[in-house]
Design a protein around this motif. Structure first.
Motif, PDB file in Angstrom:
ATOM      1  N   THR A  65     -20.828   0.836 -44.520  1.00 39.50           N
ATOM      2  CA  THR A  65     -21.894   0.478 -45.468  1.00 39.50           C
ATOM      3  C   THR A  65     -23.267   0.991 -45.061  1.00 39.50           C
ATOM      4  O   THR A  65     -24.198   0.952 -45.868  1.00 39.50           O
ATOM      5  CB  THR A  65     -21.978  -1.048 -45.627  1.00 39.50           C
ATOM      6  OG1 THR A  65     -22.320  -1.654 -44.363  1.00 39.50           O
ATOM      7  CG2 THR A  65     -20.663  -1.627 -46.126  1.00 39.50           C
ATOM      8  N   ARG A  66     -23.408   1.462 -43.834  1.00 39.74           N
ATOM      9  CA  ARG A  66     -24.717   1.963 -43.403  1.00 39.74           C
ATOM     10  C   ARG A  66     -25.165   3.097 -44.336  1.00 39.74           C
ATOM     11  O   ARG A  66     -24.430   4.034 -44.607  1.00 39.74           O
ATOM     12  CB  ARG A  66     -24.640   2.469 -41.967  1.00 39.74           C
ATOM     13  CG  ARG A  66     -26.002   2.835 -41.355  1.00 39.74           C
ATOM     14  CD  ARG A  66     -25.827   3.312 -39.921  1.00 39.74           C
ATOM     15  NE  ARG A  66     -25.177   2.319 -39.101  1.00 39.74           N
ATOM     16  CZ  ARG A  66     -25.794   1.287 -38.516  1.00 39.74           C
ATOM     17  NH1 ARG A  66     -27.105   1.131 -38.682  1.00 39.74           N
ATOM     18  NH2 ARG A  66     -25.115   0.417 -37.787  1.00 39.74           N
ATOM     19  N   ASN A  67     -26.424   2.958 -44.834  1.00 38.48           N
ATOM     20  CA  ASN A  67     -26.974   3.941 -45.787  1.00 38.48           C
ATOM     21  C   ASN A  67     -26.081   4.128 -47.008  1.00 38.48           C
ATOM     22  O   ASN A  67     -25.932   5.248 -47.518  1.00 38.48           O
ATOM     23  CB  ASN A  67     -27.208   5.287 -45.102  1.00 38.48           C
ATOM     24  CG  ASN A  67     -28.655   5.447 -44.657  1.00 38.48           C
ATOM     25  OD1 ASN A  67     -29.460   4.527 -44.776  1.00 38.48           O
ATOM     26  ND2 ASN A  67     -28.987   6.610 -44.143  1.00 38.48           N
ATOM     27  N   ILE A  68     -25.502   3.041 -47.488  1.00 37.97           N
ATOM     28  CA  ILE A  68     -24.666   3.154 -48.691  1.00 37.97           C
ATOM     29  C   ILE A  68     -25.516   3.637 -49.864  1.00 37.97           C
ATOM     30  O   ILE A  68     -25.037   4.353 -50.738  1.00 37.97           O
ATOM     31  CB  ILE A  68     -23.960   1.816 -49.001  1.00 37.97           C
ATOM     32  CG1 ILE A  68     -22.903   2.031 -50.089  1.00 37.97           C
ATOM     33  CG2 ILE A  68     -24.938   0.714 -49.382  1.00 37.97           C
ATOM     34  CD1 ILE A  68     -21.962   0.854 -50.275  1.00 37.97           C
ATOM     35  N   LEU A  69     -26.806   3.265 -49.858  1.00 40.09           N
ATOM     36  CA  LEU A  69     -27.746   3.873 -50.799  1.00 40.09           C
ATOM     37  C   LEU A  69     -28.525   4.943 -50.048  1.00 40.09           C
ATOM     38  O   LEU A  69     -29.690   4.788 -49.686  1.00 40.09           O
ATOM     39  CB  LEU A  69     -28.672   2.812 -51.407  1.00 40.09           C
ATOM     40  CG  LEU A  69     -28.018   1.827 -52.376  1.00 40.09           C
ATOM     41  CD1 LEU A  69     -29.061   0.956 -53.062  1.00 40.09           C
ATOM     42  CD2 LEU A  69     -27.160   2.550 -53.418  1.00 40.09           C
ATOM     43  N   SER A  70     -27.833   6.050 -49.809  1.00 42.65           N
ATOM     44  CA  SER A  70     -28.422   7.207 -49.153  1.00 42.65           C
ATOM     45  C   SER A  70     -29.313   7.947 -50.149  1.00 42.65           C
ATOM     46  O   SER A  70     -29.362   7.605 -51.337  1.00 42.65           O
ATOM     47  CB  SER A  70     -27.311   8.138 -48.676  1.00 42.65           C
ATOM     48  OG  SER A  70     -26.543   8.572 -49.797  1.00 42.65           O
ATOM     49  N   LYS A  71     -29.986   8.976 -49.678  1.00 48.02           N
ATOM     50  CA  LYS A  71     -30.812   9.772 -50.589  1.00 48.02           C
ATOM     51  C   LYS A  71     -29.956  10.328 -51.718  1.00 48.02           C
ATOM     52  O   LYS A  71     -30.355  10.298 -52.900  1.00 48.02           O
ATOM     53  CB  LYS A  71     -31.492  10.906 -49.831  1.00 48.02           C
ATOM     54  CG  LYS A  71     -32.396  11.764 -50.716  1.00 48.02           C
ATOM     55  CD  LYS A  71     -33.133  12.829 -49.917  1.00 48.02           C
ATOM     56  CE  LYS A  71     -34.061  13.627 -50.832  1.00 48.02           C
ATOM     57  NZ  LYS A  71     -34.803  14.668 -50.094  1.00 48.02           N
ATOM     58  N   GLU A  72     -28.777  10.822 -51.379  1.00 46.11           N
ATOM     59  CA  GLU A  72     -27.874  11.383 -52.391  1.00 46.11           C
ATOM     60  C   GLU A  72     -27.493  10.345 -53.430  1.00 46.11           C
ATOM     61  O   GLU A  72     -27.512  10.608 -54.632  1.00 46.11           O
ATOM     62  CB  GLU A  72     -26.613  11.928 -51.706  1.00 46.11           C
ATOM     63  CG  GLU A  72     -25.581  12.498 -52.671  1.00 46.11           C
ATOM     64  CD  GLU A  72     -24.302  12.924 -51.975  1.00 46.11           C
ATOM     65  OE1 GLU A  72     -23.392  13.396 -52.675  1.00 46.11           O
ATOM     66  OE2 GLU A  72     -24.216  12.758 -50.741  1.00 46.11           O
ATOM     67  N   ASN A  73     -27.152   9.141 -52.977  1.00 51.40           N
ATOM     68  CA  ASN A  73     -26.749   8.101 -53.926  1.00 51.40           C
ATOM     69  C   ASN A  73     -27.934   7.556 -54.711  1.00 51.40           C
ATOM     70  O   ASN A  73     -27.799   7.217 -55.899  1.00 51.40           O
ATOM     71  CB  ASN A  73     -26.034   6.966 -53.191  1.00 51.40           C
ATOM     72  CG  ASN A  73     -24.598   7.321 -52.858  1.00 51.40           C
ATOM     73  OD1 ASN A  73     -24.003   8.210 -53.475  1.00 51.40           O
ATOM     74  ND2 ASN A  73     -24.014   6.639 -51.879  1.00 51.40           N
ATOM     75  N   LEU A  74     -29.088   7.461 -54.076  1.00 49.15           N
ATOM     76  CA  LEU A  74     -30.279   7.009 -54.802  1.00 49.15           C
ATOM     77  C   LEU A  74     -30.627   7.961 -55.948  1.00 49.15           C
ATOM     78  O   LEU A  74     -31.076   7.543 -57.017  1.00 49.15           O
ATOM     79  CB  LEU A  74     -31.458   6.866 -53.844  1.00 49.15           C
ATOM     80  CG  LEU A  74     -31.419   5.668 -52.892  1.00 49.15           C
ATOM     81  CD1 LEU A  74     -32.475   5.812 -51.810  1.00 49.15           C
ATOM     82  CD2 LEU A  74     -31.623   4.359 -53.656  1.00 49.15           C
ATOM     83  N   GLU A  75     -30.394   9.234 -55.720  1.00 54.53           N
ATOM     84  CA  GLU A  75     -30.697  10.223 -56.759  1.00 54.53           C
ATOM     85  C   GLU A  75     -29.714  10.155 -57.928  1.00 54.53           C
ATOM     86  O   GLU A  75     -29.978  10.706 -59.004  1.00 54.53           O
ATOM     87  CB  GLU A  75     -30.704  11.630 -56.151  1.00 54.53           C
ATOM     88  CG  GLU A  75     -31.900  11.864 -55.232  1.00 54.53           C
ATOM     89  CD  GLU A  75     -31.841  13.196 -54.498  1.00 54.53           C
ATOM     90  OE1 GLU A  75     -30.729  13.797 -54.474  1.00 54.53           O
ATOM     91  OE2 GLU A  75     -32.859  13.619 -53.944  1.00 54.53           O
ATOM     92  N   LYS A  76     -28.588   9.473 -57.739  1.00 48.07           N
ATOM     93  CA  LYS A  76     -27.610   9.301 -58.809  1.00 48.07           C
ATOM     94  C   LYS A  76     -27.958   8.117 -59.715  1.00 48.07           C
ATOM     95  O   LYS A  76     -27.305   7.909 -60.732  1.00 48.07           O
ATOM     96  CB  LYS A  76     -26.214   9.071 -58.225  1.00 48.07           C
ATOM     97  CG  LYS A  76     -25.640  10.249 -57.455  1.00 48.07           C
ATOM     98  CD  LYS A  76     -24.279   9.884 -56.870  1.00 48.07           C
ATOM     99  CE  LYS A  76     -23.702  11.023 -56.052  1.00 48.07           C
ATOM    100  NZ  LYS A  76     -22.399  10.636 -55.428  1.00 48.07           N
TER     101      LYS A  76
END
Length: 531
Positions: free
Chosen positions: A211-222
């Protein structure tokens, strides 16, 4: 002698009184957790340690914890405990996941309202006498889609509250069954779909490698443009720098964070940004929650130290007080079976197979597994216990498998343990009789009925006359008293075994004398922990 518990953080006086009322010697030093050197110096005197977040239970602390059996955290997060080191030491780590569930869920809902209506900024502006009514245009929660990442205990409460606010709720949780999703009234989706659909996203998962960085930059951009993100779970779940960039660009409309990747948070990329609500890890900070978790931790520790009940443990299967009472003889039996097979096996073990039959198959098999493995591993390390044994087995690459079946024979239930090495398979089975005493009932496929004693002698031989006399005569001459003598054989004239329960260890001279008769193929003294 009464167990001793140290409380090294601030805890309710009512919790302290619970320990006293249960007959536990409690030492309440609420500021000690901040002094790691002093804690390390005295921890060896205690059976239990009750903490909150200020105490850091490090490898150094655990190295000095010579008597420690349990660490209990009043709260959910156990990031301040070295759980691997505790498991290696055989110390149970507990938390109190239910005492502050409602409080944390309510805080997430409150943060969602705060960021939707810009309440903190509007409050500060009004306090300053500005009356900027047109500046703070918010959004409603009604009919908005809430994406819940993690629909466990706290996440489930958030889902319920959100549905009460007439929100549409979608949830991403790999462990959420469709039946549970239907029950709590949410739509189960994959993470990418949640990111694309949600107007608000709230996180309710522990911080793990997955779950670490589950909202990563890539996922935040989605995420959907204009999304608002709430994190009242754990710092490190969101890439805070990437989120700050998307807040600045306007892709993310707002954020509300109660937890941060580094705490106490003195600086953070989110600080100072408009429409970002920040609180100092207040999720569990209500008087009701503080009282609840304090009382819960005192009850759990007392139940374990006095009755053997294991509740909300993170490194051992839980076992209620009632299970502990009913299963006590079966836990002892499983340890004896493991102890027998461990002492009989000299080569490296590749696999442990455990069969549960009848009433045994209906019990807490995870706890019984731990007891079996602990019995086997004691040959390698006498200090191993039900907590540390699975760790030791895993480190050695030992595969553990379990089978359970309906009653299939004479006994109401039994346990059979088989170990596999590169050279052989070896098995032993046992049961618990109505008197509550464990018995060995089969060794190497040969049926027996042997009571378990602290000191035993196991022999194998060809089925010929004179074995009983030889054993009795030689042990008698050596001053060894036989309390119980059990024989078994595969067939007349075939392989035979004897298992003797004796009052004291069989001396080397007696074993040598038995070997000189040339009757015996194997002569093995055994030791068991018998209460």
């Amino acid at each position: 002698m009464a167990p001793k518990v140290l409380i090294s953080d601030k805890l309710s006086e009512a919790a302290v009184q619970i320990f006293r009322d249960r007959g536990i010697d409690v030492d309440f030093q609420p500021d000690l957790g901040k002094d790691k050197d002093k804690l390390a110096a005295i921890i060896g005197d205690y059976d239990g340690l009750a903490i909150r977040s200020a105490t850091k239970v490090t490898q150094k602390i655990l190295d000095n914890a010579t008597n420690l059996k349990v660490i209990a955290r009043a709260g959910i997060g156990t990031d301040n405990i070295d759980k691997d080191a505790a498991s290696q030491k055989g110390v149970i780590v507990m938390n109190t996941p239910f005492g502050n569930m409602i409080t944390t869920a309510e805080h997430a809902i409150a943060m969602m309202f705060a960021v939707a209506r810009q309440i903190p900024e509007a409050s500060a502006s009004t306090h300053a006498g500005k009356w900027e009514k047109s500046k703070f245009m918010g959004v409603e929660l009604t009919n908005k889609t809430l994406g819940v990442i993690g629909a466990g205990n706290i996440g489930g409460i958030v889902c319920d509250r959100a549905r009460g606010l007439k929100m549409k709720v979608v949830a991403y949780d790999p462990f959420l069954s469709q039946e549970k999703a239907d029950k709590i009234g949410v739509e189960k989706v994959e993470l990418d779909e949640l990111l694309a659909r949600a107007d608000f996203i709230t996180l309710h998962v522990p911080l793990t490698d997955q779950t670490r960085n589950i909202l990563s930059k890539e996922n935040l951009e989605k995420t959907k443009k204009g999304v608002r993100i709430i994190n009242c779970a754990r710092g490190g779940l969101v890439d805070e720098a990437a989120l700050a960039e998307l807040l600045t660009s306007g892709h993310v409309a707002g954020a509300a964070f109660d937890v941060f990747s580094e705490e106490p948070a003195k600086t953070n990329p989110l600080f100072g940004l408009p429409n970002v609500v920040c609180t100092p890890h207040l999720g569990a900070a209500t008087s009701e929650a503080q009282e609840n978790v304090a009382l819960q931790v005192a009850e759990q520790m007392s139940n374990y130290l006095l009755d053997g009940a294991v509740e909300n443990a993170l490194n051992m299967p839980s076992m209620t007080a009632e299970e502990a009472r009913v299963m006590g003889p079966w836990v002892a039996l499983s340890g004896h079976l493991g102890g027998f097979i461990g002492q009989m096996t000299d080569e490296p073990i590749q696999a442990i197979n455990i069969l549960y039959d009848g009433v045994a198959s209906e019990m807490n098999l995870a706890a019984l597994n731990c007891s079996v493995v602990a019995g086997i591993m004691k040959k390698l390390n006498p200090d191993v216990n039900m907590v540390s044994a699975p760790v030791v087995a895993r480190e050695r690459g030992i595969q553990i498998s379990t089978t359970n079946q309906d009653k299939s024979g004479t006994f109401d239930g039994y346990i059979k343990v088989t170990v596999v090495t590169s050279k052989r398979e070896r098995s032993v089975a046992g049961t618990v009789f109505s008197d509550g005493k464990p018995r060995f009932i089969q060794i190497k496929g040969i049926n027996i009925d042997a009571e378990v004693g602290a000191h035993m002698l196991y022999t194998t031989n060809e089925d010929v006359p004179g074995i009983i006399g030889t054993l009795g005569h030689i042990l008698g001459d050596m001053g060894v008293n036989i309390a119980n003598f059990t024989l078994g054989r595969s067939a007349a004239g075939g392989e035979a075994i004897a298992l003797l329960y004796v009052d004291e260890p069989v001396p080397a001279a007696a074993r040598a004398a038995l070997a000189e008769t040339e009757f015996f193929n194997q002569i093995k003294p055994l030791q068991f922990d018998v209460a």
